[in-house]
Design an enzyme around this catalytic site. Structure first.
Site, mmCIF file in Angstrom:
data_model
loop_
_atom_site.group_PDB
_atom_site.id
_atom_site.type_symbol
_atom_site.label_atom_id
_atom_site.label_comp_id
_atom_site.label_asym_id
_atom_site.label_seq_id
_atom_site.Cartn_x
_atom_site.Cartn_y
_atom_site.Cartn_z
ATOM 1 N N LYS A 282 0.661 -0.629 0.229
ATOM 2 C CA LYS A 282 0.472 -0.302 0.210
ATOM 3 C C LYS A 282 0.526 1.518 -0.063
ATOM 4 C CE LYS A 282 -4.380 -1.998 1.722
ATOM 5 N NZ LYS A 282 -5.090 -1.710 2.336
ATOM 6 N N ARG A 317 -3.728 -10.641 4.608
ATOM 7 C CA ARG A 317 -3.625 -10.388 3.278
ATOM 8 C C ARG A 317 -2.818 -9.812 2.181
ATOM 9 N NH1 ARG A 317 -6.184 -6.476 -0.730
ATOM 10 N NH2 ARG A 317 -7.807 -8.027 -2.124
#
Length: 339
Positions: A282, A317
């Site tokens: 991210k 995840r």
């Protein structure tokens, strides 16, 4: 947090308790209250003080997690990401062809993924929505093929029609970035499906969520949000043991919000639900480092995954399954060392 021999000694001495039935123990914490402006005031507290404050809340922290989507959560699980999209922030276009996506899923399972999360719509900041028909065409062939091979498959969608079709095709998990609020039919479809459910927190919607997100206190605001969502699903007959919570790092959150939530991940165990965390590649990792491109954020991604495991998170995840598998092996080895 304590692990390994230190945790075992503290539990035996009665000075610590096991977190969610896993290898991590805690000997105290914080009691957080809102002030007049809604911000959290944090006070260190002993186990006795926490129990006196709320025995029910403490029970949520302690309760071992039940099987979820057919998986034993006594060991943390790795969810591998398969984006069947042309525009995802990290790997858009890499697996847009169903055959390539199926091969990617098989490869991630071989690398150690316990769950394969299949998504057909990018929800990166600024992403435009796709039609339900297009999303179905992208994900259903992939889900069916991987489920028929015996893999535990999750569908990453916010559309009720896609949820229903995916479960029919063999998906065991519904993973919704809107926590079942993005489609008026989603709650009922998910409740009837019998599938495990991941509720993720997102402030706003993908096209605008990073414009100027505001929280009184990010951790407390998310706790209030999840409390309301769990209560709603329980009213529809969904056992909270079916529900996993994902704080939605980077979804309508500035870096200080992300960091506070990551530092206080253990707070979300109080619901008694398994926790899911997605931080892989991210953008905040690059912002806090040297501005690396998504595929160059492996080190930061693995570091936060290891932190999450140390905080008792049950599902991480990730894009980079093999590296995360190795990190998990080390975390678990250290947690069991000398115990």
């Amino acid at each position: 947090m304590l692990t390994g021999a230190a945790a075992a000694r503290a539990i035996a001495a009665g000075t610590a308790l096991p977190l969610a039935g896993g290898p991590v123990a805690f000997g105290g914490g914080e009691i957080v209250r809102r002030d007049g402006a809604g911000q959290g005031v944090r006070e260190a507290a002993s186990l006795t003080e926490i129990e006196r404050h709320s025995a029910d809340l403490l029970a949520g922290f302690l309760r071992p997690r039940a099987q979820w989507a057919g998986l034993d959560l006594g060991m943390p699980r790795i969810m591998g990401i398969v984006n069947v999209t042309p525009d995802s922030f990290s790997d858009g276009g890499d697996y847009a062809d169903p055959a390539a996506a199926i091969a990617r899923g098989v490869a991630l399972a071989a690398a150690g993924a316990d769950i394969l999360d299949i998504g057909g719509e990018s929800t990166r900041p600024g992403a435009a929505p796709v039609t339900v028909e297009e999303e179905l065409n992208r994900v259903i062939p992939v889900i069916r093929a991987l489920a028929e091979r015996g893999h535990c498959v999750s569908v990453d969608t916010r559309h009720a029609a896609v949820m229903a079709a995916a479960v029919e095709a063999g998906a065991r998990i519904i993973n919704d970035v809107t926590a079942l609020t993005g489609d008026p039919a989603a709650e009922a479809v998910a409740a009837r499906s019998g599938a495990a459910i991941i509720l993720m927190h997102m402030q706003g919607e993908p096209r605008t969520m990073q414009a100027d997100p505001v929280y009184a206190d990010a951790t407390l605001d998310l706790i209030d949000y999840f409390a309301a969502r769990i209560a709603r699903l329980e009213a529809l007959g969904v056992d909270r043991a079916r529900v996993s919570l994902d704080p939605g790092i980077g979804f309508g959150k500035k870096d200080p919000h992300n960091l506070l939530i990551l530092n206080e991940l253990a707070a979300f165990h109080g619901f008694g639900c398994p926790l899911t965390l997605g931080v892989s590649r991210k953008s905040f990792i690059g912002r806090l480092s040297r501005g690396e491109a998504p595929k160059e954020r492996l080190g930061g991604s693995v570091a936060i995954a290891a932190l999450a495991l140390d905080r008792g998170v049950q599902i991480v995840r990730v894009h980079d399954v093999a590296a995360t598998f190795q990190a998990r092996a080390m975390v678990l080895a250290l947690a069991g060392a000398g115990a």
